[in-house]
Design a protein around this motif. Structure first.
Motif, PDB file in Angstrom:
ATOM      1  N   PRO A   9       7.948   6.867  -4.946  1.00 19.06           N
ATOM      2  CA  PRO A   9       6.542   7.257  -4.819  1.00 19.06           C
ATOM      3  C   PRO A   9       6.425   8.745  -4.536  1.00 19.06           C
ATOM      4  CG  PRO A   9       7.004   5.270  -3.555  1.00 19.06           C
ATOM      5  CD  PRO A   9       8.319   5.797  -4.023  1.00 19.06           C
ATOM      6  N   HIS A 183       1.234   0.890   1.178  1.00 24.45           N
ATOM      7  CA  HIS A 183       2.600   1.059   0.665  1.00 24.45           C
ATOM      8  C   HIS A 183       3.634   0.324   1.511  1.00 24.45           C
ATOM      9  CE1 HIS A 183       0.793   4.047  -1.915  1.00 24.45           C
ATOM     10  NE2 HIS A 183       0.444   4.785  -0.867  1.00 24.45           N
ATOM     11  N   ARG A 184       3.202  -0.690   2.243  1.00 24.01           N
ATOM     12  CA  ARG A 184       4.132  -1.485   3.038  1.00 24.01           C
ATOM     13  C   ARG A 184       4.009  -2.940   2.624  1.00 24.01           C
ATOM     14  NH1 ARG A 184       2.719  -0.507   9.134  1.00 24.01           N
ATOM     15  NH2 ARG A 184       4.404  -2.012   9.353  1.00 24.01           N
ATOM     16  N   LEU A 237       1.558  -5.990  -0.982  1.00 21.56           N
ATOM     17  CA  LEU A 237       1.578  -4.556  -0.742  1.00 21.56           C
ATOM     18  C   LEU A 237       0.250  -3.969  -1.189  1.00 21.56           C
ATOM     19  CD1 LEU A 237       4.369  -2.000  -1.470  1.00 21.56           C
ATOM     20  CD2 LEU A 237       2.142  -1.670  -2.539  1.00 21.56           C
ATOM     21  N   ASN A 239      -1.771  -0.760  -2.388  1.00 22.84           N
ATOM     22  CA  ASN A 239      -1.566   0.558  -2.982  1.00 22.84           C
ATOM     23  C   ASN A 239      -2.921   1.233  -3.165  1.00 22.84           C
ATOM     24  OD1 ASN A 239      -0.795   2.811  -4.361  1.00 22.84           O
ATOM     25  ND2 ASN A 239      -0.439   1.774  -6.296  1.00 22.84           N
TER      26      ASN A 239
END
Length: 245
Positions: A9, A183-184, A237, A239
């Motif tokens: 990323p 993003h986790r 996740l 985003n």
């Protein structure tokens, strides 16, 4: 100019400057050093970039702009996202410009002309100072922007280009948990922990349906979700950059 990331990323640098030569230079240089670069020459196009899905990791803001100047735009940006680091640029070198810029919320100040290597070093220093998102970045962030949406946490509402999107309490709570941890990958067990007060068995049985309902309200194509992605065998996740991988 938007350069899509390739493997890991990439960080996003939002450059607000009406000098096309400078924007081209920074797009090429920062792009070669791990950044996706979005350029906006004025306030209206800055707002259009944010509404279109730009979520910057750092902002490079020129002081002298047509229409709203960099001071006004920095103040506005910081009112929305105090944690976005802003590096202010100016052809003026007077101390007062620097002081005013810092007073309205700029995190650093770089007079023109400058070398791109110095700017890159300052951006990296700003990011080290601000650090990555905290493990539970629920702290201190009240309005989260992704794509055309604004998630108003205190008001418990989701806005899309100013219009409210109807969410159930369960949908809002799930979106808030995901959006505050971008993003986790969040497993079912972690989601259960974060969604306090939710019965575990009922949650386990209904989570997929809840995600499906939420996707119908925020995804342009729910069959190919851009914001809430499934990580097979692991969880979900979020985003905030949508189609940017």
């Amino acid at each position: 100019m938007l350069t899509p990331p390739t493997s890991a990323p990439r960080l996003c640098a939002l450059v607000v400057d009406d000098d096309p030569d400078l924007c081209e230079l920074l797009s090429a240089y920062l792009g070669a050093n791990g950044y996706t670069v979005v350029c906006a020459p004025d306030g209206p196009r800055l707002r259009a970039a944010l509404q279109g899905g730009c979520v910057p990791d750092v902002v490079v803001m020129d002081l002298m702009l047509p229409g709203e100047d960099g001071l006004a735009l920095t103040r506005w940006l910081k009112s929305l996202h105090p944690d976005w680091p802003v590096l202010m640029l100016s052809a003026k070198g007077e101390e007062m410009d620097r002081v005013i810029g810092l007073e309205v919320g700029a995190d650093d100040y770089l007079p023109k002309p400058f070398g791109p290597r110095e700017l890159l070093a300052r951006l990296r220093a700003l990011q080290r100072r601000h650090g990555p998102a905290a493990p539970d970045p629920a702290e201190g962030r009240e309005r989260l922007v992704f794509g055309p949406f604004v998630l108003d946490l205190p008001g418990r509402r989701l806005l899309c280009r100013g219009a409210e999107v109807a969410l159930t309490t369960a949908e809002f709570e799930l979106l808030a948990v995901l959006a505050q941890r971008p993003h986790r990958v969040l497993s079912r067990d972690r989601l259960v922990e974060l969604l306090k007060g939710v019965d575990r068995d009922a949650f386990d049985r209904s989570m997929d349906n809840r995600v499906t309902r939420l996707r119908r309200k925020i995804e342009f194509d729910p069959a190919r979700p851009a914001y809430i992605r499934t990580v097979r065998g692991e969880g979900y996740l979020f985003n905030p950059r949508g189609d940017e991988v």
